[in-house]
Each structure stands twice: as C-alpha cells, then as structure tokens.
Scaffold this active site. Sequence first.
Site, short mmCIF file in Angstrom:
data_model
loop_
_atom_site.label_atom_id
_atom_site.label_comp_id
_atom_site.label_asym_id
_atom_site.label_seq_id
_atom_site.Cartn_x
_atom_site.Cartn_y
_atom_site.Cartn_z
N CYS A 47 1.48 -6.66 4.10
CA CYS A 47 1.06 -6.18 2.78
C CYS A 47 1.10 -7.26 1.72
CB CYS A 47 1.95 -5.02 2.36
SG CYS A 47 2.04 -3.68 3.57
N HIS B 97 -3.78 1.38 -1.41
CA HIS B 97 -3.21 0.15 -0.85
C HIS B 97 -4.16 -0.47 0.17
CE1 HIS B 97 -0.43 -2.76 0.47
NE2 HIS B 97 0.32 -2.04 1.29
#
Length: 385
Positions: A84, A333
Amino acid sequence: MRDVSIVGMGTTEFGVLDAGVKDLGVRAVSRALRSCDVSRADVDALYLGNFVAGILEGQENIAPLVADSVGLTGIPTMKTEGACASSGIALRQAYQAVATGVHDVVVVAGVESMTSAETTEFTRALNSAADTQTEGKTGLTFPGFYGLWLDRYTYEHGTTREEVAAIPVKNRKNGATNPRARFRDPITIDDVVESRLVADPLRLYDCCPAADGGAALVIAASDRARELTDTPIQVLGSGHASGRSGAYRYDDLTTLDATVTAATDAYAQANISPTDLDVVELHDCFSAAEIGDSEDLGLFEKGEGATAAAEGITAVDGDVPINPSGGLLSKGHPVGATGIGQVYEACLQLFGEHENQVEGAELALTHNLGGSGAVCTVTVLGRDA
C-alpha cells in the site's frame, strides 16, 4: 543536499473507472505536466508506484509504458513496489534523486486498477503483501490483522465501539464534499456498528473500499521551482522505514514501528514536532488504522486516538484535522495510487483550495503504510514562503 519542491500535480477520481493501469497513469501524468511550466524535455526521470497490476492485469513494466505514452521516451524510469506504500516509496526515491543532484526535474506517479477483478483474485493479490510462509499459511488477512489490533487496543485502553465508529463517520462526512472520493454519502454511528461483520470487531464501514485511480506529481530542485510554477510546495521532510513482517513479530501489536521511525526521520529533517502540523492525511485503511497511525505519528498519546475523533478534535475545524479528504475510508484505496493521492490532497490544503479547507494550513503531513506495518513513508510539506 538540495531543497526539493512540488511544482505540478494531477489526479483522476478514485472509484470504479473501467480503465487499466497504463491508461490511468497516462491521465494522471498528463494532468500533472499540464499543471505547470515543465516541458517534456525538462523531465529527467519518472518513478511510478504500483502494487498488483502484475497479478490482476498481467501487466508489469508500467513505468516505461506510461513514460512512452506521454512523450517521455528515453528517460530513466522505475516502478516501485511496497504494498500500500508503493507510491509513497516512489516519491521518496524521486525526492532523493533531486535532493542529491542526480536529477533536476522528476515526474512521480502512482496507479492501480482493482475494481474489475473477481473477489477471490482481488483478495489473493492483496494478501501477497503479507508473508505467505507465516501469516499466509494461517489465513490471516489484513482485516484480520487490524481486527486483532483493535481487540488488543480496546482491551488495553477501554475504547468503546462508538468511539471507533466516529472515525468512519468523520471521514465519510469529509468525503461527501470531495469530488475525487468514491463514496460521498454520509453515515451514522449506528450505520457503522450495525453494518456487516468483516473481521471481528471490524465491520463493513470500518474498512476502506477498493478503487481504481492514478495520481502524479512533478518535483524539482527548489532553486528552479519558481521558473516552473507560481505556487511551489516545499518537501520539508521525507521518512521511509520498514517494520515487522507480521502480527506474531510484534512485542506491542498496537505500535507499528515503521510509522514511528519514518515519522521521526521526517520530523527531524523538517525541524518540526507533531504539534506544529496544521493538517494530516494518514493511512486509514481501517478505522483501527487511523487510531494507531495518529498515535504512532505522535499526534496523540496512546489510548487517545479514537476519543479524539469522537470529541471532534480530528474534524476539519478541530485542533488536529485528520483526513479532511475523506481518507481511504471515503476516497477508496487504489493501492499503488494512494500515497501520491494523499500528497495531492495535502497540496490543495496548502494552496488554500481544498473543498474541506483547514483554515490557515501552512504545514501538512502525509503517511502511507504498507502490509502489516511492514513499510511506511512519511512526508512533511510546507507552503513556499
């Protein structure tokens, strides 16, 4: 070391965009180049963060493909991967290249296309950020990790479920007025605590949604910045650290060391303390993550992160505004794009142009975290004097 500034930026919306990673990267980079007085001949290199295009699209080698498609053929390119935190790492590498004089003007981007994947394929791709020989063997997912985190945290600090739920409520409220966010419908505390159970005690609205998206910046040596834009933003500090590889490796599960180390380094470079910050965009992949991140960044003492949200301290008009963009919980995301997307939001704040403007914002921080706290970047940004 030279001072470094952001001189241009561009982004797509984050959401269901029906586009592949190359297309999204081209859109974001093209918009960033058009936002400033940088010609393609000025650009020395391109760094691009991406996590799962190889798994989901069978498409690796993204950076040179994007560079070629926007007319930057011939320059050095690099794809960075750190789960991420992939585009946070891209920014860190680009920053170091400019600060050390290797390059003068660099494009840095992040991109991910996720929503067209089947759930099983999507889950398998995301789980590749974990250690497949340890947590992967036990079936622990990232919701599971943060469920364990929140169980331990509430045991130690007595935090209530309603206090935790105040975080997604706040972030969805902020996202409602952000045109770049995937979800723009406000929710209530009851909506959160009554939503579908995902990984006890985390429920659906405690978890960020997947998204497609791309974001890009143009950075340059600060002594050239005013030639390239009227509104440069200074990169005052850049931290990058690794942490534990899984839940079983932590002595204190509620402290993610990578965040602490990266933040400490960024604060020292910027010569500031956490109390100097005006606005923060941090990695709220889950409501539990915002609690822990805010404490690991030194914004609150241990046990105070959720209470601060419930009391309005982290609201746009609060003393410590966190995620006025809506954060990951509202924007979504798109893993490889998230870190640069956070910087885009922070720069709008420093320009005084954000939809959820923090009054008088002059100093901002972004925090991008990957894996089970395995890797982190922290960037401190300041309005150019």
